[in-house]
Design a protein around this motif. Structure first.
Motif, PDB file in Angstrom:
ATOM      1  N   ALA A  40       0.814  -1.131  -0.077  1.00  0.00           N
ATOM      2  CA  ALA A  40       0.221  -0.035   0.093  1.00  0.00           C
ATOM      3  C   ALA A  40       0.977   1.448   0.076  1.00  0.00           C
ATOM      4  CB  ALA A  40      -0.852  -0.079   1.262  1.00  0.00           C
ATOM      5  N   ARG A  41       0.339   2.276  -0.659  1.00  0.00           N
ATOM      6  CA  ARG A  41       1.142   3.406  -0.521  1.00  0.00           C
ATOM      7  C   ARG A  41       1.446   4.187   0.835  1.00  0.00           C
ATOM      8  NH1 ARG A  41       1.447   6.865  -4.750  1.00  0.00           N
ATOM      9  NH2 ARG A  41       1.857   9.198  -4.431  1.00  0.00           N
ATOM     10  N   ASP A  42       0.408   4.143   1.803  1.00  0.00           N
ATOM     11  CA  ASP A  42       0.908   4.394   3.236  1.00  0.00           C
ATOM     12  C   ASP A  42       1.975   3.626   3.630  1.00  0.00           C
ATOM     13  OD1 ASP A  42      -1.287   6.236   2.967  1.00  0.00           O
ATOM     14  OD2 ASP A  42      -2.843   4.907   4.028  1.00  0.00           O
ATOM     15  N   ALA A  43       1.900   2.306   3.428  1.00  0.00           N
ATOM     16  CA  ALA A  43       3.153   1.317   3.823  1.00  0.00           C
ATOM     17  C   ALA A  43       4.626   2.065   3.408  1.00  0.00           C
ATOM     18  CB  ALA A  43       2.832  -0.048   3.390  1.00  0.00           C
ATOM     19  N   THR A  44       4.351   2.238   1.937  1.00  0.00           N
ATOM     20  CA  THR A  44       5.800   2.599   1.488  1.00  0.00           C
ATOM     21  C   THR A  44       5.977   3.867   2.147  1.00  0.00           C
ATOM     22  OG1 THR A  44       5.108   1.660  -0.763  1.00  0.00           O
ATOM     23  CG2 THR A  44       6.715   3.364  -0.880  1.00  0.00           C
ATOM     24  N   PHE A  45       4.937   4.751   2.341  1.00  0.00           N
ATOM     25  CA  PHE A  45       5.542   6.086   3.011  1.00  0.00           C
ATOM     26  C   PHE A  45       6.176   5.858   4.311  1.00  0.00           C
ATOM     27  CE2 PHE A  45       3.868   9.366   5.860  1.00  0.00           C
ATOM     28  CZ  PHE A  45       4.989  10.447   5.285  1.00  0.00           C
TER      29      PHE A  45
END
Length: 150
Positions: A40-45
């Motif tokens: 997920a995008r949040d996990a990458t962040f």
């Protein structure tokens, strides 16, 4: 007369909600792990922020060690010492070598390099001269331009 160095301010300040590290680069590194199908995008962040914090802590610890030894430049030996002594960086112990077993080879002057290269046969010389002399008449060229010694 000695010049006083100005304290450098950090070149990059993180804006709230953004990371200093390029998002696409972090995403590429994560995607290199084939066991993770989708991240997920949040996990990458969050991974990006954690990486920033890790780099910050490691570099600050190395900088403090260099300062204790009255140096302004962090050296490889500082990183190796921090890795060996601080529990939070112990996992890097196998990756970061503490001390080189042999000193790095110094470069020889260009004149000496040229003299050595002329005295020793090159890889091509060893391949071409196998104890027999090959004349241009012995060389056969294939249809696709490949040469063979016949």
């Amino acid at each position: 007369m000695t010049k006083k160095r100005k304290e450098k301010e950090p070149q990059h300040e993180r804006e709230p909600g953004k990371s200093i590290l390029p998002f696409s680069r972090v995403q590429k590194i994560i995607k290199a792990d084939k066991e993770l199908p989708i991240v997920a995008r949040d996990a990458t962040f969050l991974i990006s922020l954690a990486t920033e914090e890790f780099i910050k802590r490691l570099s600050e610890a190395c900088q403090k060690l260099a300062e204790r030894e009255k140096r302004t430049t962090v050296q490889q030996k500082d990183v190796a010492s921090v890795v060996r002594r601080a529990d939070e960086f112990m996992f890097l112990e196998e990756i970061i070598a503490f001390q080189r077993t042999e000193p790095p080879q110094k470069r020889k002057p260009k004149a000496l390099q040229d003299a050595e290269s002329q005295s020793e046969p090159t890889m091509l010389d060893k391949f071409v001269t196998r104890g027999e002399e090959i004349t241009p008449a012995d060389v056969v060229m294939d249809e696709d331009g490949t040469m063979y010694a016949g």
